[in-house]
Scaffold this motif. Structure first.
Motif, PDB file in Angstrom:
ATOM      1  N   LEU A 163      29.095  10.472  55.867  1.00 58.63           N
ATOM      2  CA  LEU A 163      29.271  11.612  55.051  1.00 58.63           C
ATOM      3  C   LEU A 163      29.715  11.346  53.751  1.00 58.63           C
ATOM      4  N   ASP A 164      29.262  11.798  52.839  1.00 61.07           N
ATOM      5  CA  ASP A 164      29.650  11.662  51.383  1.00 61.07           C
ATOM      6  C   ASP A 164      30.195  12.912  50.915  1.00 61.07           C
ATOM      7  N   ILE A 165      31.551  13.106  51.067  1.00 59.79           N
ATOM      8  CA  ILE A 165      32.342  14.148  51.033  1.00 59.79           C
ATOM      9  C   ILE A 165      32.778  14.280  49.377  1.00 59.79           C
ATOM     10  N   ARG A 166      32.552  15.521  48.751  1.00 53.29           N
ATOM     11  CA  ARG A 166      32.623  15.761  47.517  1.00 53.29           C
ATOM     12  C   ARG A 166      33.175  17.160  47.290  1.00 53.29           C
ATOM     13  N   VAL A 167      34.193  17.092  46.275  1.00 56.51           N
ATOM     14  CA  VAL A 167      34.881  18.483  46.139  1.00 56.51           C
ATOM     15  C   VAL A 167      34.159  19.082  44.921  1.00 56.51           C
ATOM     16  N   ILE A 168      33.704  20.458  45.088  1.00 63.26           N
ATOM     17  CA  ILE A 168      33.209  21.070  44.012  1.00 63.26           C
ATOM     18  C   ILE A 168      33.897  22.464  43.941  1.00 63.26           C
ATOM     19  N   VAL A 169      34.871  22.360  42.851  1.00 66.78           N
ATOM     20  CA  VAL A 169      35.645  23.596  42.833  1.00 66.78           C
ATOM     21  C   VAL A 169      35.025  24.824  42.023  1.00 66.78           C
ATOM     22  N   PRO A 170      34.909  25.963  42.877  1.00 67.41           N
ATOM     23  CA  PRO A 170      34.059  26.842  41.951  1.00 67.41           C
ATOM     24  C   PRO A 170      35.132  27.443  40.601  1.00 67.41           C
ATOM     25  N   PRO A 171      34.317  27.733  39.732  1.00 67.05           N
ATOM     26  CA  PRO A 171      34.824  28.097  38.561  1.00 67.05           C
ATOM     27  C   PRO A 171      35.811  29.402  38.655  1.00 67.05           C
ATOM     28  N   PRO A 172      36.786  29.660  38.012  1.00 66.17           N
ATOM     29  CA  PRO A 172      37.762  30.528  38.169  1.00 66.17           C
ATOM     30  C   PRO A 172      37.000  31.972  37.582  1.00 66.17           C
ATOM     31  N   PRO A 173      37.436  33.140  37.987  1.00 70.59           N
ATOM     32  CA  PRO A 173      36.883  34.288  37.487  1.00 70.59           C
ATOM     33  C   PRO A 173      37.276  34.514  36.270  1.00 70.59           C
ATOM     34  N   PRO A 174      36.491  35.119  35.489  1.00 72.12           N
ATOM     35  CA  PRO A 174      36.622  35.627  33.955  1.00 72.12           C
ATOM     36  C   PRO A 174      37.888  36.239  33.774  1.00 72.12           C
ATOM     37  N   ARG A 175      38.894  35.945  32.785  1.00 69.81           N
ATOM     38  CA  ARG A 175      39.875  36.730  32.572  1.00 69.81           C
ATOM     39  C   ARG A 175      39.542  38.095  31.989  1.00 69.81           C
ATOM     40  N   PRO A 176      40.554  38.937  32.487  1.00 70.41           N
ATOM     41  CA  PRO A 176      39.897  40.390  31.773  1.00 70.41           C
ATOM     42  C   PRO A 176      40.181  40.496  30.311  1.00 70.41           C
ATOM     43  N   GLN A 177      39.409  41.037  29.489  1.00 70.44           N
ATOM     44  CA  GLN A 177      39.856  41.284  28.095  1.00 70.44           C
ATOM     45  C   GLN A 177      40.957  42.158  27.725  1.00 70.44           C
ATOM     46  N   ALA A 178      41.890  41.751  26.757  1.00 69.97           N
ATOM     47  CA  ALA A 178      42.904  42.522  26.438  1.00 69.97           C
ATOM     48  C   ALA A 178      42.573  43.831  25.904  1.00 69.97           C
ATOM     49  N   HIS A 179      43.397  44.635  26.158  1.00 68.32           N
ATOM     50  CA  HIS A 179      42.975  46.097  25.741  1.00 68.32           C
ATOM     51  C   HIS A 179      43.223  46.166  24.178  1.00 68.32           C
ATOM     52  N   ARG A 180      42.109  46.614  23.511  1.00 61.92           N
ATOM     53  CA  ARG A 180      42.348  46.678  21.936  1.00 61.92           C
ATOM     54  C   ARG A 180      42.439  48.022  21.374  1.00 61.92           C
ATOM     55  N   ARG A 181      43.809  47.892  20.713  1.00 59.08           N
ATOM     56  CA  ARG A 181      44.293  49.381  20.340  1.00 59.08           C
ATOM     57  C   ARG A 181      43.489  49.717  19.062  1.00 59.08           C
ATOM     58  N   LEU A 182      43.211  51.241  19.190  1.00 61.61           N
ATOM     59  CA  LEU A 182      42.463  51.582  18.124  1.00 61.61           C
ATOM     60  C   LEU A 182      43.162  52.128  16.864  1.00 61.61           C
ATOM     61  N   SER A 183      42.546  51.676  15.805  1.00 58.98           N
ATOM     62  CA  SER A 183      43.360  52.055  14.551  1.00 58.98           C
ATOM     63  C   SER A 183      42.829  53.316  13.909  1.00 58.98           C
ATOM     64  N   ILE A 184      43.558  53.971  12.891  1.00 55.48           N
ATOM     65  CA  ILE A 184      42.917  55.051  12.258  1.00 55.48           C
ATOM     66  C   ILE A 184      43.482  55.096  10.960  1.00 55.48           C
ATOM     67  N   SER A 185      42.937  55.381   9.844  1.00 56.48           N
ATOM     68  CA  SER A 185      43.253  55.417   8.660  1.00 56.48           C
ATOM     69  C   SER A 185      44.122  56.429   8.126  1.00 56.48           C
ATOM     70  N   ALA A 186      44.856  56.290   7.180  1.00 59.35           N
ATOM     71  CA  ALA A 186      46.000  57.559   6.729  1.00 59.35           C
ATOM     72  C   ALA A 186      45.113  58.664   6.433  1.00 59.35           C
ATOM     73  N   SER A 187      43.999  58.484   5.629  1.00 58.58           N
ATOM     74  CA  SER A 187      43.175  59.661   5.366  1.00 58.58           C
ATOM     75  C   SER A 187      42.916  60.543   6.535  1.00 58.58           C
ATOM     76  N   SER A 188      42.298  59.873   7.388  1.00 61.21           N
ATOM     77  CA  SER A 188      41.903  60.480   8.599  1.00 61.21           C
ATOM     78  C   SER A 188      43.242  61.050   9.380  1.00 61.21           C
ATOM     79  N   ALA A 189      44.269  60.711   9.476  1.00 63.62           N
ATOM     80  CA  ALA A 189      45.269  61.245   9.990  1.00 63.62           C
ATOM     81  C   ALA A 189      45.794  62.572   9.334  1.00 63.62           C
ATOM     82  N   ALA A 190      45.505  62.405   7.686  1.00 61.74           N
ATOM     83  CA  ALA A 190      46.006  63.436   7.030  1.00 61.74           C
ATOM     84  C   ALA A 190      45.058  64.551   7.251  1.00 61.74           C
ATOM     85  N   SER A 191      43.818  64.345   7.306  1.00 59.99           N
ATOM     86  CA  SER A 191      42.801  65.304   7.728  1.00 59.99           C
ATOM     87  C   SER A 191      43.082  66.017   8.998  1.00 59.99           C
ATOM     88  N   LEU A 192      43.454  65.453   9.956  1.00 61.10           N
ATOM     89  CA  LEU A 192      43.812  65.857  11.309  1.00 61.10           C
ATOM     90  C   LEU A 192      44.964  66.925  10.992  1.00 61.10           C
TER      91      LEU A 192
END
Length: 211
Positions: free
Chosen positions: A145-174
């Motif tokens: 028997l020719d025994i070989r190690v095949i390590v499965p790839p790691p699961p993909p990392r979750p994407q970091a939460h992206r903070r939403l930005s808003i312009s100063a004019s939009s905040a003034a309109s609100l």
């Protein structure tokens, strides 16, 4: 002058004689020839006989059995590998048989893929016993028997939460919309949104820089 009864009898005899003459004349005529079917004209093509198709195999496996060349060789290799893997799973004790599997049946050595170095070391320790078990179950010689190690790839990392930005004019309109609806439920909701937007408001020229 003849009597009326005699006149009627004479007329009846005359009609009967005329009817007999017609029957005799029709029997003396030759029989009519049978009518032949009309041939199709130039505008009507002759019907073509239906082409007979070769019978289809009942199963796809029968079609592969009839095929030759590379298709037949591929089918035979897949069948042999399936049978060998069943014998391999029966020759290896659990839970090791859940982490190893035969991948190729080379004459120089059957290739076994293992999903971790720890399980590979355990399989190498009992490789000779597994080889003997395969020979007993398959009733054929089995190479090392020719025994070989095949390590499965790691699961993909979750994407970091992206903070939403808003312009100063939009905040003034609100904020202006909140003041226009002051004293209402909509105005209160707009005021909370304007306060949250003001804390995250950025300049229009550089959206990535906080205000």
């Amino acid at each position: 002058m003849p009597r009326p009864d005699a006149s009627r009898r004479l007329a009846a005899h005359a009609r009967a004689a005329a009817l007999k003459a017609l029957i005799a004349q029709s029997e003396s005529l030759p029989a009519a020839a049978p009518r032949r079917p009309a041939r199709p004209g130039p505008d009507l093509p002759l019907p073509k006989p239906a082409a007979r198709r070769p019978p289809l195999p009942k199963r796809l496996g029968e079609h592969w059995q009839r095929a030759g060349g590379d298709t037949r060789a591929l089918l035979d290799t897949a069948r042999a590998l399936t049978i060998a893997n069943r014998a391999f799973a029966a020759s290896v004790r659990p839970p090791l048989n859940e982490h190893a599997q035969l991948a190729r049946l080379d004459p120089a050595g059957w290739v076994v893929l293992v999903d971790s170095p720890a399980w590979a070391a355990r399989l190498r320790f009992g490789a000779q016993a597994v080889q003997r078990g395969l020979q007993q179950r398959l009733q054929c010689p089995v190479p090392a028997l020719d025994i070989r190690v095949i390590v499965p790839p790691p699961p993909p990392r979750p994407q970091a939460h992206r903070r939403l930005s808003i312009s100063a004019s939009s905040a003034a309109s609100l904020a202006a919309a909140a003041r226009a609806h002051a004293g209402e439920a909509l105005g209160a909701a707009l005021a909370r949104l304007a306060a949250h937007a003001g804390a995250r408001a950025t300049s229009v020229g550089d959206p990535g820089q906080a205000r």
